[in-house]
Design a protein around this motif. Sequence first.
Motif, PDB file in Angstrom:
ATOM      1  N   LEU A  31       0.835  -1.203   0.000  1.00  0.00           N
ATOM      2  CA  LEU A  31       0.000   0.000   0.000  1.00  0.00           C
ATOM      3  C   LEU A  31       0.866   1.247   0.000  1.00  0.00           C
ATOM      4  O   LEU A  31       1.869   1.329   0.693  1.00  0.00           O
ATOM      5  CB  LEU A  31      -0.917   0.010   1.223  1.00  0.00           C
ATOM      6  N   ASP A 132      -7.971  -5.908   3.631  1.00  0.00           N
ATOM      7  CA  ASP A 132      -6.579  -6.312   3.430  1.00  0.00           C
ATOM      8  C   ASP A 132      -6.485  -7.776   3.010  1.00  0.00           C
ATOM      9  O   ASP A 132      -5.632  -8.139   2.194  1.00  0.00           O
ATOM     10  CB  ASP A 132      -5.765  -6.058   4.697  1.00  0.00           C
ATOM     11  N   LEU A 135      -7.494  -7.842  -0.642  1.00  0.00           N
ATOM     12  CA  LEU A 135      -6.453  -7.250  -1.481  1.00  0.00           C
ATOM     13  C   LEU A 135      -5.244  -8.163  -1.586  1.00  0.00           C
ATOM     14  O   LEU A 135      -4.632  -8.281  -2.650  1.00  0.00           O
ATOM     15  CB  LEU A 135      -6.047  -5.887  -0.914  1.00  0.00           C
ATOM     16  N   ARG A 160      -6.575   2.853   0.709  1.00  0.00           N
ATOM     17  CA  ARG A 160      -6.713   1.604  -0.026  1.00  0.00           C
ATOM     18  C   ARG A 160      -7.496   1.808  -1.319  1.00  0.00           C
ATOM     19  O   ARG A 160      -7.157   1.233  -2.354  1.00  0.00           O
ATOM     20  CB  ARG A 160      -7.397   0.562   0.868  1.00  0.00           C
TER      21      ARG A 160
END
Length: 501
Positions: A31, A132, A135, A160
């Motif tokens: 990120l 998360d 992702l 994000r």
Amino acid sequence: MWTRAAILCLALAAPAHAQQPVENTPPPEWLSETLLSPHGNIATTASRSEISVMPIGAVSLDAVGLLTPIQTGLPADLWAGSTSQTLANLFRDQPSMGLPAIQGFTTMLALAELNPPPDSTPEAELFLARLDMLLSRGAIDPARAMMERAGPTAPRVFRRWFDVTLLTDQPDRACAAMRANPDIAPSFPARIFCLARDGDWSAAALSLGTGEALGFIPETEADLIARFLDPEIAEEGAPLPIDLQPSPLHYVMRVAIGERPGAGQLPLPFAHADLAEVAGWRAQLDAAERLARAGAITPDQWQLIYTSRVPSASGGVWDRVAAVQRFDVAMLAQDPVGVAQTLPAAWEAMHEAQLEVPFAEIYAERLLRLPLTGDTAMLARRVALLSSSYEYVAQMAVPQSPGERFLFAIARGQSAPPAPAGAFPRLIADVFSRVEVPERFARMVAEDQIGEALLRAALVLSEEQGDMDDIQDALALFRALGLETVARRAALQLMILERRG
């Protein structure tokens, strides 16, 4: 954007140490630092907050999801007895690759619309951890849909969302949202990028100089940004050092200056960039295999790329593509002889790439309609047992061996007949001989820590070298809590795929 049907298709016994409090884990390393000290993250006191205040009518981010309890079949109070931090850590601990049935289940959990834990706060740790996990698996479309349903205004959510928007080739949308949100303080690199996208090159260059002077932009990053702003610098300078952990912002800048890094060595979310035609077919194939293994694209998307062209080379992925294409031609022709000749090689190729389940979802039903005999028929049924048609084949076909009879019994959820030789088949047979909560998880279930228990069981079943007693209890927990489909498909995959240590 994925359809709801596609999202749905993605759809305790843990050792003693696994039931201890889980260490806090950071968000994905890839990120980008697109925000500078957002207001919402600045502490105003050193004391621990004990009361969370939300506007009347506000919806907790931890409750946001894409799938309702009716769609998932899960109780709305699944998190009732657990803390937000424990659940968040368990979501982040889930692997990006694992047993397909468990991958699908935990993805469904991440997308589920459920009541927030009792200690849920506006910081929404559980919501961020669910994002998360998605992702990390490359499931960026459903993750973006979750953020947009929640409204990506909270700084850590926007961070994000900004990165996902860059990875899906929508930089102008990301920049427009950043300009329109006064609560978001962009970092210098993000501000420079958006100024350049808007055509304000002089302001972008001035911001670069200011950021360097103030020490907000390190030298290596400044070099990349300077090349992004000035094509002559990019053309005259030596190639930048390889970066195997770029942020999405750095990745987009490298693409813009003609130094597009191969996504095959980058974290899984970047693989989506290689699905585009501009990446070349070889890169598309590699990306499609990675994302299909993780359940981040549908089997149809994977097969479309696999069959879109004729391989012009040999070895590795080219041999797998050739084997599948020969089989696909035989299937399209509905040629039983051709299928008998090509199915074994195609299946071996899929085993090598760990793509057996996507392959089964594409071809199982059509295979079952062909008049196959002998070993080919048995292999076709084995393929079908890994698909969503697993129960149908077990009900309609006549087993031709003790091993197949055992697999059919698992697919029907019946008390299994005598198991084939080996400790693991006997373990699976014991799971399906009764329905009860394993003793080690009785306390968790009694204390309404059901979601937490399921996440711990999912971790056990995702380990390639998991303890057999733990695996047995994890499968038993799914059955005891009414998640029969997950238990059956996981057991079938454990038996057929043979990925245990």
